[in-house]
Write an enzyme that holds these catalytic residues in place. Structure first.
Site, PDB file in Angstrom:
ATOM      1  N   ASN A 179     -17.170 -35.392   9.577  1.00 41.21           N
ATOM      2  CA  ASN A 179     -17.395 -34.313   8.609  1.00 41.21           C
ATOM      3  C   ASN A 179     -17.231 -34.880   7.202  1.00 41.21           C
ATOM      4  O   ASN A 179     -16.951 -36.070   7.036  1.00 41.21           O
ATOM      5  CB  ASN A 179     -16.435 -33.144   8.874  1.00 41.21           C
ATOM      6  CG  ASN A 179     -14.993 -33.598   8.831  1.00 41.21           C
ATOM      7  OD1 ASN A 179     -14.501 -34.045   7.792  1.00 41.21           O
ATOM      8  ND2 ASN A 179     -14.298 -33.521   9.959  1.00 41.21           N
TER       9      ASN A 179
ATOM     10  N   ASP B 126     -13.256 -30.397  15.905  1.00 35.16           N
ATOM     11  CA  ASP B 126     -12.861 -29.489  16.989  1.00 35.16           C
ATOM     12  C   ASP B 126     -13.421 -29.954  18.334  1.00 35.16           C
ATOM     13  O   ASP B 126     -12.905 -29.601  19.381  1.00 35.16           O
ATOM     14  CB  ASP B 126     -13.369 -28.067  16.688  1.00 35.16           C
ATOM     15  CG  ASP B 126     -12.576 -27.435  15.545  1.00 35.16           C
ATOM     16  OD1 ASP B 126     -11.353 -27.615  15.515  1.00 35.16           O
ATOM     17  OD2 ASP B 126     -13.185 -26.783  14.673  1.00 35.16           O
TER      18      ASP B 126
ATOM     19  N   LYS C  23      -5.871 -17.443  10.853  1.00 35.70           N
ATOM     20  CA  LYS C  23      -5.402 -18.789  11.278  1.00 35.70           C
ATOM     21  C   LYS C  23      -3.894 -18.933  11.096  1.00 35.70           C
ATOM     22  O   LYS C  23      -3.210 -19.535  11.921  1.00 35.70           O
ATOM     23  CB  LYS C  23      -6.121 -19.885  10.476  1.00 35.70           C
ATOM     24  CG  LYS C  23      -7.525 -20.128  10.958  1.00 35.70           C
ATOM     25  CD  LYS C  23      -8.263 -21.182  10.133  1.00 35.70           C
ATOM     26  CE  LYS C  23      -9.746 -21.132  10.488  1.00 35.70           C
ATOM     27  NZ  LYS C  23     -10.569 -21.976   9.645  1.00 35.70           N
TER      28      LYS C  23
HETATM   29  N1  CTP Z   1      -6.583 -28.359  12.899  1.00 36.89           N
HETATM   30  C1  CTP Z   1      -5.882 -29.114  13.811  1.00 36.89           C
HETATM   31  N2  CTP Z   1      -6.474 -29.553  14.950  1.00 36.89           N
HETATM   32  C2  CTP Z   1      -7.755 -29.242  15.210  1.00 36.89           C
HETATM   33  C3  CTP Z   1      -8.487 -28.477  14.281  1.00 36.89           C
HETATM   34  C4  CTP Z   1      -7.881 -28.042  13.143  1.00 36.89           C
HETATM   35  O1  CTP Z   1      -4.703 -29.389  13.588  1.00 36.89           O
HETATM   36  N3  CTP Z   1      -8.317 -29.673  16.328  1.00 36.89           N
HETATM   37  C5  CTP Z   1      -5.897 -27.882  11.679  1.00 36.89           C
HETATM   38  C6  CTP Z   1      -6.462 -28.406  10.391  1.00 36.89           C
HETATM   39  O2  CTP Z   1      -5.820 -29.615  10.004  1.00 36.89           O
HETATM   40  C7  CTP Z   1      -6.151 -27.272   9.422  1.00 36.89           C
HETATM   41  C8  CTP Z   1      -6.212 -26.042  10.284  1.00 36.89           C
HETATM   42  O3  CTP Z   1      -6.108 -26.504  11.632  1.00 36.89           O
HETATM   43  O4  CTP Z   1      -4.849 -27.351   8.906  1.00 36.89           O
HETATM   44  C9  CTP Z   1      -7.454 -25.234  10.146  1.00 36.89           C
HETATM   45  O5  CTP Z   1      -8.556 -25.947  10.484  1.00 36.89           O
HETATM   46  P1  CTP Z   1     -10.027 -25.317  10.561  1.00 36.89           P
HETATM   47  O6  CTP Z   1     -10.961 -26.332  11.112  1.00 36.89           O
HETATM   48  O7  CTP Z   1     -10.388 -24.682   9.264  1.00 36.89           O
HETATM   49  O8  CTP Z   1      -9.808 -24.164  11.537  1.00 36.89           O
HETATM   50  P2  CTP Z   1     -10.045 -23.978  13.021  1.00 36.89           P
HETATM   51  O9  CTP Z   1      -8.862 -23.333  13.567  1.00 36.89           O
HETATM   52  O10 CTP Z   1     -10.486 -25.234  13.664  1.00 36.89           O
HETATM   53  O11 CTP Z   1     -11.171 -22.877  13.026  1.00 36.89           O
HETATM   54  P3  CTP Z   1     -12.746 -22.926  12.799  1.00 36.89           P
HETATM   55  O12 CTP Z   1     -13.181 -24.360  12.929  1.00 36.89           O
HETATM   56  O13 CTP Z   1     -13.268 -22.045  13.832  1.00 36.89           O
HETATM   57  O14 CTP Z   1     -12.916 -22.393  11.407  1.00 36.89           O
END
Ligand code: CTP
Length: 403
Positions: A208, A277, A335
């Protein structure tokens, strides 16, 4: 930040004196007020006019001038300064301070000052290794002068060794560190930063746009504020901040392992990394060759690292980030609750001055009580200061530190 900080820069007579011009420029850019004292020998290497132009101030070179020009400069400068910096510092000035000699404006001012003093030695490697110089350096350290380690590399005399003036950003960072109140002393902060990479084959991966700038800014500021910092970083193309531990990882799974292995020692965990993710289900050990058929990549979920910490959270402060393209506050609130964070820092890709690669950010900090603190656009270093201010507040509320 050095905004409004008053720095007296002493320049002595070594070839690295020309670098004092760049140092002055960097300090002024950071918002510092800089006044310069040059020894007579320093003026042989670089012109006072250069320093005057860059510092926007008169340059002090003489001890004895008519009263009308300035009044007991050694005392007024000693009182003016928040910090003294001598860069470059020759063996001569180090020896003079160590011996209590005050025979020109710089040495006299240093003698009259009781302020933080950073000394940046720069000289030939044999001069630096001379036991008398080393003894003098140790004596100054014992008297609470801060001595920066000289760089190693090619010297002006063409030899290679220790004795180079430290790089200008390193000197600026050291000054920032010295002048920052230690509001996070005793805290152990684990910070994740940067993107992750999820390989498909030996030459391709999914990633990303995260640059790591926000996480690195947090690590730098936390370290300045006295915390012991462990930085777990995905592949980021940035100079590493000077922190206690740096662990470099590539994939979300590697980041997951590094965080799980280390977070129990921390009092604060800040997850600024943009973790993938999903990862490709299959890693092809040989490069995937093309053919004429359409392709799809099957993806499987990566562990949600922050959610796992949130689930098992005991006494730590847990801070997460939310990067959104719509419904910023609603998504961030969700979140925060779902992942059991104490604070969430929300930023929107749609806002000007926000985003992955920029040096600025526009953040909103939300806490468990539902308090929403929206900030204007600021540098990522300033944003890190705001976030860590809230962290320090939460630590204070919790009272007592986990040792
Ligand atoms: N995060 C994490 N581990 C993952 C994905 C995200 O620890 N596998 C943490 C990121 O470091 C951040 C927070 O979760 O502090 C939010 O990440 P974000 O990607 O915005 O949220 P998601 O919960 O993954 O939701 P979405 O992608 O559906 O927006």
């Amino acid at each position: 930040m050095l905004k409004g900080k008053k720095i007296v820069l002493g320049i002595t007579g070594g070839i690295a004196a020309y670098k004092a011009a760049e140092l002055t420029r960097a300090l002024v850019k950071e918002g510092a007020h800089v006044k310069v004292i040059m020894t007579k020998n320093a003026t042989e290497f670089i012109s006072p006019l250069t320093m005057q132009t860059l510092s926007n101030n008169i340059v002090y070179t003489e001890m004895y001038l008519p009263q009308s020009q300035y009044d007991m400069a050694h005392i007024t400068l000693a009182e003016f300064a928040d910090a003294f910096v001598i860069a470059p510092a020759t063996a001569n000035i180090i020896g003079k301070i160590a011996s209590g000699i005050a025979d020109d404006l710089l040495s006299t001012t240093i003698m009259a000052a009781d302020k933080l003093t950073l000394i940046c030695p720069a000289m030939n490697d044999r001069m630096l290794a001379n036991p008398i110089v080393q003894e003098n350096i140790n004596k100054l350290k014992n008297h609470k002068y801060v001595i920066m380690k000289s760089g190693v590399g090619e010297l002006a005399c063409k030899t290679i060794g220790a004795g180079r003036l430290p790089e200008i950003p390193e000197i600026v960072e050291e000054i920032e560190k010295l002048l920052t109140p230690k509001s996070l002393a005793g805290e152990k902060i684990l910070i994740t930063a940067g993107p992750t990479e999820e390989p498909l084959d030996p030459v391709r991966f999914i990633t990303n746009l995260s640059s790591g700038k926000m996480g690195y800014a947090l690590a730098r500021v936390a370290h300045r504020q006295g915390a012991q910092v462990t930085l777990i970083t995905g592949p980021a193309n940035l100079p590493l901040p000077d922190v206690e531990v740096v662990i470099k990882v590539r994939t979300a799974q590697e980041m997951h392992k590094a965080v799980i292995d280390n977070y129990k020692k921390a009092t604060v965990v800040i997850k600024a990394a943009a973790v993938a993710d999903y990862r490709p289900k299959v890693f092809a050990s040989e490069k995937i060759k093309k053919d004429d058929k359409p392709r799809s990549i099957e993806l499987v979920r990566n562990p949600d690292i922050i959610a796992e910490i949130g689930k098992n959270k005991t006494n730590i402060v847990l801070v997460g980030f939310a990067m959104e393209t719509r419904d910023l506050l609603a998504n961030a609130h969700e979140k925060l609750e779902k992942k059991n964070m104490d604070l969430i820092v929300a930023n929107s890709l749609r806002e000007e001055g926000s985003g992955f690669q920029t040096d600025t950010n526009k953040i909103t900090i939300i806490d468990r009580a539902g308090d929403v603190q929206s900030m204007p656009v600021m540098t990522k270093i300033e944003a890190a200061e705001k976030i860590l201010e809230r962290v320090a507040g939460l630590m204070k509320k919790k009272g007592g530190k986990k040792k």
